[in-house]
Write an enzyme that holds these catalytic residues in place. Sequence first.
Site, PDB file in Angstrom:
ATOM      1  N   GLY A  92      36.911  34.252  30.614  1.00  0.00           N
ATOM      2  CA  GLY A  92      36.998  35.564  31.451  1.00  0.00           C
ATOM      3  C   GLY A  92      36.017  35.863  32.356  1.00  0.00           C
ATOM      4  CB  CYS A  93      36.355  38.303  35.104  1.00  0.00           C
ATOM      5  SG  CYS A  93      37.661  39.336  34.495  1.00  0.00           S
ATOM      6  CE1 TYR A  94      35.508  44.487  33.418  1.00  0.00           C
ATOM      7  CE2 TYR A  94      37.726  43.824  32.399  1.00  0.00           C
ATOM      8  CZ  TYR A  94      36.950  44.623  33.247  1.00  0.00           C
ATOM      9  OH  TYR A  94      37.833  45.720  33.826  1.00  0.00           O
ATOM     10  CB  THR A 138      31.862  35.527  33.175  1.00  0.00           C
ATOM     11  OG1 THR A 138      32.531  34.179  32.703  1.00  0.00           O
ATOM     12  CG2 THR A 138      30.491  34.739  33.914  1.00  0.00           C
ATOM     13  CB  ALA A 139      29.737  40.094  33.907  1.00  0.00           C
TER      14      ALA A 139
END
Length: 344
Positions: A149-151, A153-154
Amino acid sequence: MIKVGIVGGTGYTGVELLRLLAQHPQAEVAVITSRSEAGVAVADMYPNLRGHYDGLTFSVPDSKTLGACDVVFFATPHGVAHALAGELLAAGTKVIDLSADFRLQDAAEWGKWYGQPHGAPELLKDAVYGLPEVNREKIRQARLIAVPGCYPTATQLGFLPLLEAGLADPARLIADCKSGVSGAGRGAAVGSLFCEAGESMKAYAVKGHRHLPEISQGLRLAAGKDVGLTFVPHLTPMIRGIHATLYATVADTSVDLQALFEKRYANEPFVDVMPAGSHPETRSVRGANVCRIAVHRPQGGDLVVVLSVIDNLVKGASGQAVQNLNILFGLDERMGLAHAGLLP
């Protein structure tokens, strides 16, 4: 050419996947599905893709047609890939899933967070978590890839060097994250309306966000022990982007953190460790498959602050999916992903 199928091509991750694959020299989209838009030409729905997908129309998902592809991407809500992935894998087709269906290794935990029983627990043993900076070698041999997911990954890319080196206290991690509105998807929702989201910012899901167990799972593997993570997501009035401000305490303040991060990501084509003292901006990664990171130790104390930015639709979704495609098929990992961030 790699024959590509896409299930669920009408959402933001689906159209971003189409945009990226349109410029990929070794991939050809042969099938794209949507039950609601069957019969509609891709170029009619997305005028920005005119001239790239002439003749390609949305069709109703059909396992036989999809099974004739070399690889199928799922850009769908959770639960959809559960029903189709097994049949495609049996046909010899690789699956790259952008949804959350195979990210968590514990089926019961997945059911707890997503409010329904896991629909294909027998496939979890085959699923490889598609964070290339951690699982590159496993991705090369995978049949089923779960795109992070996006969160997650970061956040994971920001914390990994500290946890892998055993420097950070794993029981005291904080992720204060901001997302653009596209992270909520394309479906109509009051909270995503311009008059609701514009000129305003808010935290949400403080009690518990679905990405929390995914982030914790990855950080636990990096640390080799359980982690204590406080994760607070926020909605901001921008379209694309994730800005993660990460906090950790370290016992050894003599370590050169800048050197640690630079060494960890020296050979990673899509992680940019910025010079000491930098403050990465989300606009610098807009449209690019890049995670930009800066590490700080304010006032020279034991608190470390890591700043990590990505485009939630690219490195946080479709770009990372294409990166996995390249690894899976033995291509240059950067193929089709050499876009610079779009400014202004």
